[in-house]
Design a protein around this motif. Structure first.
Motif, PDB file in Angstrom:
ATOM      1  N   GLY A 112      39.515 -44.288 -74.245  1.00  0.00           N
ATOM      2  CA  GLY A 112      38.109 -44.660 -74.373  1.00  0.00           C
ATOM      3  C   GLY A 112      37.531 -44.325 -75.737  1.00  0.00           C
ATOM      4  N   HIS A 113      38.376 -44.295 -76.760  1.00  0.00           N
ATOM      5  CA  HIS A 113      37.963 -43.966 -78.136  1.00  0.00           C
ATOM      6  C   HIS A 113      37.278 -42.604 -78.204  1.00  0.00           C
ATOM      7  CE1 HIS A 113      39.173 -47.966 -79.228  1.00  0.00           C
ATOM      8  NE2 HIS A 113      38.358 -48.464 -78.329  1.00  0.00           N
ATOM      9  N   GLN A 114      37.770 -41.657 -77.416  1.00  0.00           N
ATOM     10  CA  GLN A 114      37.224 -40.298 -77.388  1.00  0.00           C
ATOM     11  C   GLN A 114      38.248 -39.318 -77.941  1.00  0.00           C
ATOM     12  OE1 GLN A 114      34.120 -39.377 -76.349  1.00  0.00           O
ATOM     13  NE2 GLN A 114      33.641 -41.520 -75.966  1.00  0.00           N
ATOM     14  N   THR A 115      37.752 -38.216 -78.481  1.00  0.00           N
ATOM     15  CA  THR A 115      38.598 -37.118 -78.916  1.00  0.00           C
ATOM     16  C   THR A 115      38.389 -35.984 -77.926  1.00  0.00           C
ATOM     17  OG1 THR A 115      38.430 -37.769 -81.223  1.00  0.00           O
ATOM     18  CG2 THR A 115      39.054 -35.495 -80.791  1.00  0.00           C
ATOM     19  N   ARG A 116      39.485 -35.471 -77.370  1.00  0.00           N
ATOM     20  CA  ARG A 116      39.387 -34.443 -76.332  1.00  0.00           C
ATOM     21  C   ARG A 116      40.281 -33.248 -76.639  1.00  0.00           C
ATOM     22  NH1 ARG A 116      39.391 -39.295 -73.637  1.00  0.00           N
ATOM     23  NH2 ARG A 116      37.721 -39.618 -72.156  1.00  0.00           N
ATOM     24  N   ILE A 117      39.903 -32.118 -76.078  1.00  0.00           N
ATOM     25  CA  ILE A 117      40.800 -30.968 -75.966  1.00  0.00           C
ATOM     26  C   ILE A 117      41.116 -30.876 -74.484  1.00  0.00           C
ATOM     27  CG2 ILE A 117      41.004 -28.467 -76.128  1.00  0.00           C
ATOM     28  CD1 ILE A 117      39.210 -28.579 -78.585  1.00  0.00           C
ATOM     29  N   HIS A 118      42.392 -31.063 -74.159  1.00  0.00           N
ATOM     30  CA  HIS A 118      42.807 -31.036 -72.762  1.00  0.00           C
ATOM     31  C   HIS A 118      44.287 -30.701 -72.674  1.00  0.00           C
ATOM     32  CE1 HIS A 118      43.909 -35.624 -72.814  1.00  0.00           C
ATOM     33  NE2 HIS A 118      44.041 -35.090 -73.985  1.00  0.00           N
ATOM     34  N   THR A 119      44.772 -30.531 -71.457  1.00  0.00           N
ATOM     35  CA  THR A 119      46.182 -30.205 -71.228  1.00  0.00           C
ATOM     36  C   THR A 119      46.953 -31.505 -71.039  1.00  0.00           C
ATOM     37  OG1 THR A 119      45.575 -28.128 -70.203  1.00  0.00           O
ATOM     38  CG2 THR A 119      47.785 -28.943 -69.763  1.00  0.00           C
ATOM     39  N   ARG A 120      48.066 -31.617 -71.767  1.00  0.00           N
ATOM     40  CA  ARG A 120      48.913 -32.810 -71.697  1.00  0.00           C
ATOM     41  C   ARG A 120      50.367 -32.397 -71.591  1.00  0.00           C
ATOM     42  NH1 ARG A 120      47.531 -37.906 -74.110  1.00  0.00           N
ATOM     43  NH2 ARG A 120      49.606 -38.406 -73.377  1.00  0.00           N
ATOM     44  N   SER A 121      51.155 -33.205 -70.946  1.00  0.00           N
ATOM     45  CA  SER A 121      52.594 -33.021 -70.924  1.00  0.00           C
ATOM     46  C   SER A 121      53.159 -33.428 -72.284  1.00  0.00           C
ATOM     47  CB  SER A 121      53.219 -33.882 -69.827  1.00  0.00           C
ATOM     48  OG  SER A 121      54.623 -33.896 -69.952  1.00  0.00           O
ATOM     49  N   LEU A 122      54.150 -32.696 -72.754  1.00  0.00           N
ATOM     50  CA  LEU A 122      54.789 -33.030 -74.027  1.00  0.00           C
ATOM     51  C   LEU A 122      56.022 -33.908 -73.834  1.00  0.00           C
ATOM     52  CD1 LEU A 122      54.466 -29.600 -75.851  1.00  0.00           C
ATOM     53  CD2 LEU A 122      52.970 -31.587 -75.996  1.00  0.00           C
ATOM     54  N   SER A 123      56.270 -34.326 -72.604  1.00  0.00           N
ATOM     55  CA  SER A 123      57.403 -35.187 -72.309  1.00  0.00           C
ATOM     56  C   SER A 123      57.273 -36.498 -73.076  1.00  0.00           C
ATOM     57  CB  SER A 123      57.453 -35.459 -70.809  1.00  0.00           C
ATOM     58  OG  SER A 123      58.507 -36.331 -70.505  1.00  0.00           O
ATOM     59  N   GLY A 124      58.316 -36.884 -73.769  1.00  0.00           N
ATOM     60  CA  GLY A 124      58.319 -38.121 -74.541  1.00  0.00           C
ATOM     61  C   GLY A 124      57.830 -37.950 -75.969  1.00  0.00           C
TER      62      GLY A 124
END
Length: 142
Positions: A112-124
């Motif tokens: 959505g054209h947003q910049t976030r600080i969040h938790t993400r998987s590093l898979s891939g």
């Protein structure tokens, strides 16, 4: 009747111009998808993940790093704070790593054209060290 139409059109245009003349305020909203950050300074409105991470890492936009795939030229590294997770098409800055394959990241253009600080998987993603000096970084601010 014509005067009424002109007056109505004038009111609509003036009220719209007044509303759009307000300065854009930085937002720090917490949502289910993470903490929304302001748009990175000096970056385009679309396709800005590489630019946003270059601002986060180096303090200013580096044109050669706007393309996410160019981050893959940095040497590989272990996941950790200050490292970058990159793949063709997207790049994000690792703030902290939890040891189980996920990290808290600074993620420009995360949806959505947003910049976030969040938790993400590093898979891939390939983890790279952006602190190495490389010739393709010799370009200064544009």
């Amino acid at each position: 009747m014509l005067k009424l139409l002109i007056a109505t059109v004038a009111v609509v245009f003036l009220s719209h111009a007044e509303a759009s003349a307000k300065p854009h305020k930085a937002r720090y909203l917490t949502t289910d998808y993470g903490l929304i950050q302001p748009h990175p300074t000096g970056c385009p409105r679309r396709a800005f993940c590489g630019c946003g991470v270059s601002v986060k890492v180096f303090g200013y936009p580096i044109r050669n790093l706007f393309l996410a795939a160019n981050w893959l030229k940095f040497p590989r590294a272990a996941p950790g704070p200050g490292m970058v997770a990159a793949r063709r098409g997207h790049v994000m800055y690792i703030i902290s790593y939890d040891g189980s394959g996920s990290a808290t990241v600074y993620d420009p253009n995360s949806g959505g054209h947003q910049t976030r600080i969040h938790t993400r998987s590093l898979s891939g993603y390939r983890i790279v060290n952006p602190n190495a000096n490389y010739a393709f970084l010799t370009e200064k601010k544009y």
